[in-house]
Scaffold this motif. Sequence first.
Motif, PDB file in Angstrom:
ATOM      1  N   THR A 154     -20.897   4.860 -12.012  1.00 14.32           N
ATOM      2  CA  THR A 154     -20.175   4.000 -11.119  1.00 14.32           C
ATOM      3  C   THR A 154     -18.950   4.648 -10.615  1.00 14.32           C
ATOM      4  O   THR A 154     -18.691   5.769 -11.168  1.00 14.32           O
ATOM      5  CB  THR A 154     -19.925   2.548 -11.430  1.00 14.32           C
ATOM      6  OG1 THR A 154     -19.204   2.623 -13.041  1.00 14.32           O
ATOM      7  CG2 THR A 154     -21.380   1.933 -12.017  1.00 14.32           C
ATOM      8  N   ARG A 155     -17.978   4.201  -9.943  1.00 17.25           N
ATOM      9  CA  ARG A 155     -16.497   4.640  -9.482  1.00 17.25           C
ATOM     10  C   ARG A 155     -15.931   5.017 -10.865  1.00 17.25           C
ATOM     11  O   ARG A 155     -15.138   6.061 -10.989  1.00 17.25           O
ATOM     12  CB  ARG A 155     -15.780   3.602  -8.780  1.00 17.25           C
ATOM     13  CG  ARG A 155     -14.640   4.202  -8.499  1.00 17.25           C
ATOM     14  CD  ARG A 155     -13.564   3.456  -7.662  1.00 17.25           C
ATOM     15  NE  ARG A 155     -12.290   3.891  -7.409  1.00 17.25           N
ATOM     16  CZ  ARG A 155     -11.284   3.818  -8.216  1.00 17.25           C
ATOM     17  NH1 ARG A 155     -11.539   3.153  -9.347  1.00 17.25           N
ATOM     18  NH2 ARG A 155     -10.146   4.468  -8.081  1.00 17.25           N
ATOM     19  N   SER A 156     -15.960   4.083 -11.915  1.00 15.73           N
ATOM     20  CA  SER A 156     -15.019   4.292 -13.024  1.00 15.73           C
ATOM     21  C   SER A 156     -15.753   5.192 -14.042  1.00 15.73           C
ATOM     22  O   SER A 156     -15.493   5.709 -14.904  1.00 15.73           O
ATOM     23  CB  SER A 156     -14.777   3.006 -13.726  1.00 15.73           C
ATOM     24  OG  SER A 156     -15.940   2.294 -14.052  1.00 15.73           O
ATOM     25  N   THR A 181     -12.457   9.761 -16.139  1.00 16.60           N
ATOM     26  CA  THR A 181     -13.073   8.700 -15.928  1.00 16.60           C
ATOM     27  C   THR A 181     -12.761   7.781 -16.838  1.00 16.60           C
ATOM     28  O   THR A 181     -12.045   8.018 -17.792  1.00 16.60           O
ATOM     29  CB  THR A 181     -14.562   8.981 -16.012  1.00 16.60           C
ATOM     30  OG1 THR A 181     -15.655   8.099 -15.693  1.00 16.60           O
ATOM     31  CG2 THR A 181     -15.025   9.623 -17.311  1.00 16.60           C
TER      32      THR A 181
END
Length: 291
Positions: free
Chosen positions: A194-196, A16
């Motif tokens: 979140t995605r990140s 991440t």
Amino acid sequence: MINNSLMLYLYDAKLTNPNGDPDEENRPRMDYERSINLVSDLRLKRYIRDYLLDKGYELYVQKIGDRSVTAEERVKDLKDANDEEIFKKFIDIRLFGATVPVKNDNKSFIGPVQFNWGYSLNKVELLEASITSTFASKEKNQQGAMGKDYRVKYSFIAFSGVISGKRAEYVKLTDEDIALLDEAMKKAIPLQATRSKIGQTPRLYLRVEFKDNQTMLNDLRGYIKLAGEEESLRSIEECALECGRLKAYLDQNKDLIAKVYYFKDDELRLLVDGKACSILDVLAGLQVKEL
């Protein structure tokens, strides 16, 4: 009366991006000389603010809908407000302070809750991958746009923070506010994924509350270290946290400490002088409360 507190906060990040640097193509922030992953205090405060916003609290630093607004717009209804009205309205000012433009002037409040930058206890390697958007890069170019995705392979991040009792008194910080802060430290990061940011897990939180607003101890990160392959860690299963010096330091100063508030993730293994132990072993002899 609010007394001083000292905080230790540990979480890990796997595949991440804990805190992208806009000056480095959003790569994770790094001390490249030491291969240490860095996370700013503002990133941690943003997690806490977002958690409080989701719980329905009005914040000074927040968007209106999805729109960013100026500081002047946030306080347009408080042009004649005194300090106490401002503190009452915005919990994030009570926590972190702010500069507030009121009556054609700037009011600056130093918040009682402050964090310094977090850093990884292990050496961190970055993962760089190419990504392709399904949208055309230009109207005449039907191929998807190319980009880069940067992540840490594994980072075990440590933060230190304080609560100033004297500043808390001025901004009207309450025990309920501090309880919300404790709650956010436990829950905010997983809930704000979140995605990140998905792949981050809080592992340990200690808030050492002192008996007065005069006492403060050293940064507790100096009394812990990771036991494991420092340069090639990939998961929590490959390491443990050595707490022998932390246990001794807290015991040495136990007469100054009123209570320790804590949570510990089950997957984090603790050691005292190389031997497996529980969090209650580390905090033996102290008044404690599990969060």
